[in-house]
Design a protein around this motif. Sequence first.
Motif, PDB file in Angstrom:
ATOM      1  N   GLU A  59       0.889  -1.350  -0.003  1.00 47.30           N
ATOM      2  CA  GLU A  59       0.065  -0.131  -0.077  1.00 47.30           C
ATOM      3  C   GLU A  59       0.958   1.261   0.133  1.00 47.30           C
TER       4      GLU A  59
ATOM      5  N   LYS B 171       0.130   4.178  -2.352  1.00 45.39           N
ATOM      6  CA  LYS B 171      -0.941   4.984  -2.095  1.00 45.39           C
ATOM      7  C   LYS B 171      -0.719   5.943  -0.904  1.00 45.39           C
ATOM      8  N   ARG B 172       0.103   5.589   0.021  1.00 45.26           N
ATOM      9  CA  ARG B 172       0.371   6.199   1.176  1.00 45.26           C
ATOM     10  C   ARG B 172       1.603   7.246   1.328  1.00 45.26           C
TER      11      ARG B 172
END
Length: 193
Positions: free
Chosen positions: A165, A168-169
Motif C-alpha cells: 500500500e 498510495k500512502r
Amino acid sequence: MKDEVVKLVINIFERIHPLSENLKEKIFEGSDVIHIKKKDVLLNIGETSKYIYFIYNGSLRSYYLDQEGKDNTSWFLFENELAISVYSFFTQKPSFEAVETLEDCVLLRLSFKKLQQLYLEFPEFNYIGRILTEQYYIRSEEKANSLRMLSAKERYQQLIERYPEIIKRASLGYIASYLGITQHTLSRIRSKV
C-alpha cells in the motif's frame, strides 16, 4: 479510545511474553493517546526524543538532511509498529533525524522516563524491550544490506512486497529517497514492473 489502543499494544507485547495485570495497568496509566494531523512533526532534527510511539492508525516517516540539505527518507512506519529515533531516545541526546506524519495518525505515546520505570519494575518488560530492539536492529541491517547489495529494481520490489500500500500512502519522492535513487529512476522502474 485509549482502552482500545492500549489493548492492541498489550496484545502485541503478549505475543512476545505474557504480561502481569500490574504491568498492563502501569502501561495504561503511563501512556497517552494522541491524534496528530498529516505533515505534523513529532521530532525535529536537533531535538532530543522524549517519547516512543506505537502507531495505532496512520503512517510516519523519519528523514535526515544530507550535507547539501536534501531531505532523505530513512524509514516508513505503519500501523502496529513503533516509531522512534533510536539514537536520540536511548541516549537522550539531540536527534540527527526528524519524524513526521504522512497521514492523520492515532498514536500511543510513552515517555523515556516511564519506559525506564517499567523496565525497573517489571523484568518481563525488559525481555519484550530486548526482542523489539532486536527486531528493529534486524530491519535496519536488512535495509543497509539492500542498499549495498540489491539493484534499485530489487529494492523497489522488496519494498512493494513488504508494504504493497506504500504507493498510495507515501509520495514517490519519499519512496525514491528511501530507496537511494532519483524520482526519475523510480518512475522508470515502475513503468517496467
